[in-house]
Design a protein around this motif. Structure first.
Motif, mmCIF file in Angstrom:
data_model
loop_
_atom_site.group_PDB
_atom_site.id
_atom_site.type_symbol
_atom_site.label_atom_id
_atom_site.label_comp_id
_atom_site.label_asym_id
_atom_site.label_seq_id
_atom_site.Cartn_x
_atom_site.Cartn_y
_atom_site.Cartn_z
ATOM 1 N N THR A 1 0.831 -1.206 0.000
ATOM 2 C CA THR A 1 0.000 0.000 0.000
ATOM 3 C C THR A 1 0.862 1.250 0.000
ATOM 4 N N ASP A 2 1.903 1.269 0.824
ATOM 5 C CA ASP A 2 2.821 2.413 0.850
ATOM 6 C C ASP A 2 3.445 2.647 -0.520
ATOM 7 N N ALA A 3 3.865 1.566 -1.155
ATOM 8 C CA ALA A 3 4.495 1.677 -2.471
ATOM 9 C C ALA A 3 3.498 2.186 -3.514
ATOM 10 N N LEU A 4 2.256 1.699 -3.439
ATOM 11 C CA LEU A 4 1.230 2.126 -4.384
ATOM 12 C C LEU A 4 0.910 3.605 -4.213
ATOM 13 N N ILE A 5 0.788 4.053 -2.979
ATOM 14 C CA ILE A 5 0.489 5.457 -2.705
ATOM 15 C C ILE A 5 1.614 6.351 -3.218
ATOM 16 N N ALA A 6 2.854 5.939 -2.977
ATOM 17 C CA ALA A 6 4.008 6.715 -3.453
ATOM 18 C C ALA A 6 4.029 6.772 -4.973
ATOM 19 N N TYR A 7 3.734 5.640 -5.615
ATOM 20 C CA TYR A 7 3.741 5.596 -7.079
ATOM 21 C C TYR A 7 2.654 6.498 -7.668
ATOM 22 N N LEU A 8 1.470 6.451 -7.087
ATOM 23 C CA LEU A 8 0.374 7.288 -7.575
ATOM 24 C C LEU A 8 0.734 8.767 -7.483
ATOM 25 N N GLY A 9 1.406 9.138 -6.394
ATOM 26 C CA GLY A 9 1.791 10.536 -6.222
ATOM 27 C C GLY A 9 2.823 11.011 -7.224
ATOM 28 N N GLU A 10 3.530 10.079 -7.865
ATOM 29 C CA GLU A 10 4.562 10.434 -8.845
ATOM 30 C C GLU A 10 4.010 10.613 -10.257
ATOM 31 N N GLN A 11 2.769 10.219 -10.485
ATOM 32 C CA GLN A 11 2.194 10.298 -11.834
ATOM 33 C C GLN A 11 1.808 11.735 -12.176
ATOM 34 N N PRO A 12 1.842 12.090 -13.453
ATOM 35 C CA PRO A 12 1.450 13.445 -13.874
ATOM 36 C C PRO A 12 0.020 13.774 -13.451
ATOM 37 N N LEU A 13 -0.204 15.002 -13.084
ATOM 38 C CA LEU A 13 -1.522 15.403 -12.598
ATOM 39 C C LEU A 13 -2.621 15.158 -13.624
ATOM 40 N N VAL A 14 -2.326 15.401 -14.884
ATOM 41 C CA VAL A 14 -3.336 15.211 -15.935
ATOM 42 C C VAL A 14 -3.722 13.732 -16.018
ATOM 43 N N SER A 15 -2.737 12.857 -15.950
ATOM 44 C CA SER A 15 -3.010 11.418 -16.009
ATOM 45 C C SER A 15 -3.807 10.966 -14.798
ATOM 46 N N ARG A 16 -3.459 11.491 -13.624
ATOM 47 C CA ARG A 16 -4.169 11.124 -12.412
ATOM 48 C C ARG A 16 -5.617 11.599 -12.455
ATOM 49 N N ALA A 17 -5.831 12.789 -12.993
ATOM 50 C CA ALA A 17 -7.196 13.320 -13.081
ATOM 51 C C ALA A 17 -8.063 12.453 -13.975
ATOM 52 N N SER B 1 -8.687 7.409 -4.043
ATOM 53 C CA SER B 1 -8.428 8.521 -3.124
ATOM 54 C C SER B 1 -7.010 9.067 -3.231
ATOM 55 N N TYR B 2 -6.031 8.212 -3.518
ATOM 56 C CA TYR B 2 -4.651 8.689 -3.591
ATOM 57 C C TYR B 2 -4.242 9.128 -4.993
ATOM 58 N N ALA B 3 -4.932 8.681 -6.029
ATOM 59 C CA ALA B 3 -4.656 9.184 -7.370
ATOM 60 C C ALA B 3 -5.315 10.544 -7.580
ATOM 61 N N ASN B 4 -6.346 10.806 -6.805
ATOM 62 C CA ASN B 4 -7.106 12.047 -6.924
ATOM 63 C C ASN B 4 -6.203 13.271 -6.728
ATOM 64 N N PRO B 5 -6.066 14.125 -7.750
ATOM 65 C CA PRO B 5 -5.158 15.266 -7.637
ATOM 66 C C PRO B 5 -5.791 16.515 -7.031
ATOM 67 N N SER B 6 -7.100 16.474 -6.812
ATOM 68 C CA SER B 6 -7.778 17.677 -6.300
ATOM 69 C C SER B 6 -8.802 17.283 -5.240
ATOM 70 N N PRO B 7 -9.168 18.219 -4.357
ATOM 71 C CA PRO B 7 -10.111 17.900 -3.276
ATOM 72 C C PRO B 7 -11.548 17.774 -3.767
ATOM 73 N N LEU B 8 -11.920 16.581 -4.180
ATOM 74 C CA LEU B 8 -13.271 16.341 -4.682
ATOM 75 C C LEU B 8 -13.981 15.314 -3.807
ATOM 76 N N ASN B 9 -15.292 15.439 -3.698
ATOM 77 C CA ASN B 9 -16.112 14.448 -3.008
ATOM 78 C C ASN B 9 -16.589 13.424 -4.021
ATOM 79 N N TRP B 10 -16.211 12.170 -3.820
ATOM 80 C CA TRP B 10 -16.594 11.113 -4.753
ATOM 81 C C TRP B 10 -17.806 10.322 -4.265
ATOM 82 N N LEU B 11 -18.250 10.569 -3.061
ATOM 83 C CA LEU B 11 -19.323 9.751 -2.503
ATOM 84 C C LEU B 11 -20.673 10.084 -3.129
ATOM 85 N N PRO B 12 -21.525 9.084 -3.313
ATOM 86 C CA PRO B 12 -22.846 9.315 -3.907
ATOM 87 C C PRO B 12 -23.759 10.065 -2.948
#
Length: 362
Positions: A50-66, A113-124
């Motif tokens: 999980t730590d590795a996945l979170i770190a990897y997600l944070g390294e991706q370009p913001l456009v790709s993460r969005a 939640s960790y790929a999300n580049p901006s503060p958005l509410n995803w809950l229905p």
């Protein structure tokens, strides 16, 4: 989630496989589920993975993460409708083990939640779907759970496992969090207005600017909590455990704190006018300059408390315990001291005479 010793795909593989599935089958939730099940459902993600996945997600370009999070989020309603249950081994009419469902849920939400580049509410906003999501928070204990900026208004989260979770800027207005575990959680700027947190565990939580207005915190465990910047107007703190909590310089006038545990708490210069502190325990509490005018402290235990220069005018201290308390320069004009105990207290001769006239003991 429990740790796994099983060798799992690395972070790059998890991200690329989910991304490829979303691109190949953008509207097929079953394809996404099958991929998630293969990556983190059949075996749970370990904390290291999980730590590795979170770190990897944070390294991706913001456009790709969005783009990734938008595509991933589209499937949340369908996944919740099916309670995160679907694999080649289980058709929709059969019931998969809860452990499988929670593992897939955790893998999905960690990615979202960790790929999300901006503060958005995803809950229905749908009440049924929202409570289905809340149900998963009662099923398992999730490592590095991120729920910041999510809206749980009115949701049922009784006995939810939110220990250490990131809940900053989340909203729980009028939500039910009875007996929820929020120990060590990040509650900075979180909104609990009108929520029921009776019996909840909040010790060591970050409550900087947390909104507890009109919340029910009956018998909540709030040890070591800093409430100095929190909003608590109209909250019910009766029976709460606030030992070693920080409540200095607050306005707690007319608050219900009866039977609360305030042992060794810092209440320096706090205003508690007309507050109900009957049967409260404030042993060894820091209460210098506290204002308790017209407050109810019937049978309160203030033994060893530092009440230097405190105001207790017209305060009801019937049968209160003030043994060993520091009562120097205290204003007790008009206070009810009947049967109160002042054994070995630091007390002026004038106050001693006034207390003795009301059958206080020394």
């Amino acid at each position: 989630m429990r740790s796994s010793l099983t060798t799992l795909p690395d972070a790059a593989t998890i991200y690329s496989k989910v991304q490829n599935t979303l691109e190949a089958s953008p509207s097929d939730w079953t394809a996404l589920y099958t991929t998630l099940w293969e990556l983190g459902g059949a075996e749970p993600l370990s904390e290291t993975a999980t730590d590795a996945l979170i770190a990897y997600l944070g390294e991706q370009p913001l456009v790709s993460r969005a783009a990734f999070t938008q595509a991933l989020a589209l499937h949340l309603p369908q996944l919740l409708q099916h309670s995160f249950v679907y694999t080649p081994a289980f058709d929709e009419a059969s019931e998969a083990p809860l452990s499988l469902a929670t593992q897939v849920f955790y893998c999905y939400w960690t990615l979202l939640s960790y790929a999300n580049p901006s503060p958005l509410n995803w809950l229905p906003t749908d009440e049924d779907l929202l409570n289905r999501f809340a149900y998963f928070l009662r099923l398992g204990q999730y490592y590095r759970l991120r729920l910041d900026h999510q809206c749980f208004d009115g949701a049922v989260l009784q006995q939810a496992h939110l220990k250490g979770a990131d809940l900053q800027f989340a909203s729980f207005r009028k939500a039910v969090l009875i007996d929820a575990d929020l120990r060590g959680a990040n509650l900075q700027d979180t909104n609990f207005a009108g929520a029921n947190l009776s019996g909840a565990l909040l010790n060591n939580a970050n409550t900087r600017r947390t909104d507890f207005r009109a919340a029910r915190l009956y018998k909540a465990d709030m040890r070591h909590v800093h409430l100095n910047t929190a909003q608590v107007a109209g909250a019910d703190l009766s029976g709460a455990n606030l030992s070693q909590a920080f409540l200095s310089n607050m306005n707690l006038s007319e608050m219900d704190l009866q039977m609360a545990n305030l042992n060794e708490a810092d209440l320096s210069f706090t205003i508690l006018m007309r507050a109900n502190l009957s049967w409260v325990t404030c042993r060894e509490a820091k209460m210098q300059g506290v204002v308790l005018s017209d407050a109810q402290l019937t049978k309160a235990d203030l033994s060893g408390a530092d009440l230097y220069q405190a105001r207790l005018d017209n305060t009801d201290l019937f049968k209160a315990n003030l043994d060993h308390a520091d009562l120097r320069e205290v204003d007790m004009r008009g206070a009810n001291l009947r049967y109160a105990s002042f054994r070995e207290a630091k007390i002026s001769d004038t106050l001693r005479g006034y207390a003795a006239s009301q059958e206080a003991s020394f």
